[in-house]
Scaffold this motif. Structure first.
Motif, PDB file in Angstrom:
ATOM      1  N   VAL A   1       0.640 -48.384   3.508  1.00  9.45           N
ATOM      2  CA  VAL A   1       0.445 -47.881   4.750  1.00  9.45           C
ATOM      3  C   VAL A   1       1.034 -46.512   5.046  1.00  9.45           C
ATOM      4  N   LEU A   2       0.699 -45.683   5.721  1.00 15.24           N
ATOM      5  CA  LEU A   2       1.222 -44.502   6.257  1.00 15.24           C
ATOM      6  C   LEU A   2       1.980 -44.622   7.469  1.00 15.24           C
ATOM      7  N   ARG A   3       3.430 -44.054   7.487  1.00 15.43           N
ATOM      8  CA  ARG A   3       4.096 -44.133   8.565  1.00 15.43           C
ATOM      9  C   ARG A   3       4.804 -42.702   8.983  1.00 15.43           C
ATOM     10  N   GLY A   4       5.033 -42.589  10.160  1.00 12.91           N
ATOM     11  CA  GLY A   4       5.848 -41.204  10.384  1.00 12.91           C
ATOM     12  C   GLY A   4       4.934 -39.867  10.065  1.00 12.91           C
ATOM     13  N   LEU A   5       3.655 -40.154  10.459  1.00 15.22           N
ATOM     14  CA  LEU A   5       2.892 -38.992  10.152  1.00 15.22           C
ATOM     15  C   LEU A   5       2.960 -37.941  11.296  1.00 15.22           C
ATOM     16  N   SER A   6       3.112 -36.744  10.690  1.00 21.71           N
ATOM     17  CA  SER A   6       3.115 -35.595  11.525  1.00 21.71           C
ATOM     18  C   SER A   6       2.600 -34.452  10.995  1.00 21.71           C
TER      19      SER A   6
ATOM     20  N   LEU B   1       8.263 -54.006   6.962  1.00 22.79           N
ATOM     21  CA  LEU B   1       9.270 -53.578   7.416  1.00 22.79           C
ATOM     22  C   LEU B   1       9.712 -52.110   7.895  1.00 22.79           C
ATOM     23  N   VAL B   2       8.674 -51.341   7.632  1.00 29.70           N
ATOM     24  CA  VAL B   2       8.688 -49.666   7.986  1.00 29.70           C
ATOM     25  C   VAL B   2       7.810 -49.642   9.219  1.00 29.70           C
ATOM     26  N   HIS B   3       8.575 -48.990  10.389  1.00 31.09           N
ATOM     27  CA  HIS B   3       7.897 -48.892  11.420  1.00 31.09           C
ATOM     28  C   HIS B   3       8.118 -47.224  11.911  1.00 31.09           C
ATOM     29  N   ASP B   4       6.926 -46.824  12.682  1.00 28.41           N
ATOM     30  CA  ASP B   4       6.968 -45.261  13.278  1.00 28.41           C
ATOM     31  C   ASP B   4       7.979 -45.448  14.533  1.00 28.41           C
ATOM     32  N   VAL B   5       8.933 -44.612  14.593  1.00 28.21           N
ATOM     33  CA  VAL B   5       9.867 -44.176  15.699  1.00 28.21           C
ATOM     34  C   VAL B   5       9.231 -43.080  16.467  1.00 28.21           C
TER      35      VAL B   5
ATOM     36  N   TRP C   1       8.845 -32.826  11.438  1.00 27.53           N
ATOM     37  CA  TRP C   1       9.559 -34.302  10.940  1.00 27.53           C
ATOM     38  C   TRP C   1       8.789 -35.425  11.515  1.00 27.53           C
ATOM     39  N   GLY C   2       9.048 -36.606  11.044  1.00 21.72           N
ATOM     40  CA  GLY C   2       8.872 -37.946  11.172  1.00 21.72           C
ATOM     41  C   GLY C   2      10.062 -38.867  11.139  1.00 21.72           C
ATOM     42  N   LEU C   3      10.429 -39.541  12.237  1.00 18.53           N
ATOM     43  CA  LEU C   3      11.373 -40.514  11.995  1.00 18.53           C
ATOM     44  C   LEU C   3      10.719 -41.856  11.939  1.00 18.53           C
ATOM     45  N   ILE C   4      11.203 -42.595  10.889  1.00 15.46           N
ATOM     46  CA  ILE C   4      10.672 -44.018  10.604  1.00 15.46           C
ATOM     47  C   ILE C   4      11.972 -45.036  10.565  1.00 15.46           C
TER      48      ILE C   4
ATOM     49  N   ILE D   1      15.145 -43.496   8.654  1.00 15.62           N
ATOM     50  CA  ILE D   1      14.988 -42.412   7.612  1.00 15.62           C
ATOM     51  C   ILE D   1      14.238 -41.069   8.372  1.00 15.62           C
ATOM     52  N   LEU D   2      14.886 -39.878   8.516  1.00 11.96           N
ATOM     53  CA  LEU D   2      14.117 -38.947   8.862  1.00 11.96           C
ATOM     54  C   LEU D   2      13.457 -38.062   7.824  1.00 11.96           C
ATOM     55  N   ASN D   3      12.149 -37.725   7.659  1.00 12.01           N
ATOM     56  CA  ASN D   3      11.306 -37.022   6.776  1.00 12.01           C
ATOM     57  C   ASN D   3      11.159 -35.713   7.352  1.00 12.01           C
ATOM     58  N   VAL D   4      11.683 -34.597   6.797  1.00 10.34           N
ATOM     59  CA  VAL D   4      11.847 -33.275   7.312  1.00 10.34           C
ATOM     60  C   VAL D   4      11.115 -32.402   6.347  1.00 10.34           C
ATOM     61  N   TYR D   5      10.411 -31.398   6.870  1.00 13.84           N
ATOM     62  CA  TYR D   5       9.715 -30.468   6.214  1.00 13.84           C
ATOM     63  C   TYR D   5      10.570 -29.200   6.546  1.00 13.84           C
ATOM     64  N   ALA D   6      11.272 -28.538   5.866  1.00 14.08           N
ATOM     65  CA  ALA D   6      12.250 -27.378   6.372  1.00 14.08           C
ATOM     66  C   ALA D   6      12.027 -26.314   5.464  1.00 14.08           C
TER      67      ALA D   6
END
Length: 135
Positions: free
Chosen positions: A72-77, A100-104, A112-115, A126-131
């Motif tokens: 599954v894919l989560r936190g898609l931005s 156990l992993v959910h979108d926030v 960014w995407g927060l999961i 977990i905050l996934n960031v493109y910077a």
């Protein structure tokens, strides 16, 4: 009604997270994602993979890139107005984190995407960031 139930553990299981800047998964998803899948997913070395700089403009690109893979894919931005940016978390099908992993929340500009990873007695975010260094 037939639904699949996930047994939610009391604590979050030990897991391995990896992160990759793809520099455009659309440009050659067959090569880039296949390498990640063959090297880290099939071998059980990764339970969650954080990807940045996807360059996806819409769900057609997401489906084209991930149709061969389980999970599954989560936190898609994504940002459909630019040829850069984009983040997503990939939870492979046999991950210790399955269910156990959910979108926030996610950024509408692809930054960014927060999961969250949730068990009965604990939660991790977990905050996934493109910077990029320049924009």
């Amino acid at each position: 009604m037939n639904t699949m139930a996930v047994n939610i553990p009391n604590k979050i299981p030990v897991y391995t997270a990896m992160t990759f800047n793809l520099n455009g998964a659309v440009s050659d998803p067959g090569r880039k994602l296949k390498w990640i899948n063959d090297t880290f997913v099939k071998t059980g070395k990764a339970d969650i993979i954080l990807l940045q700089e996807l360059h996806w403009k819409d769900m057609t690109h997401v489906r084209a890139a991930f149709w061969p893979y389980r999970g599954v894919l989560r936190g898609l931005s994504m940002n459909p107005d630019t040829a850069t940016r984009g983040v997503v978390a990939w939870v492979p099908g046999d991950s210790a984190l399955t269910g156990l992993v959910h979108d926030v929340c996610v950024d509408t500009e692809g930054r960014w995407g927060l999961i969250k990873i949730s068990a009965l007695s604990e939660t991790q975010h977990i905050l996934n960031v493109y910077a990029p260094s320049t924009d």
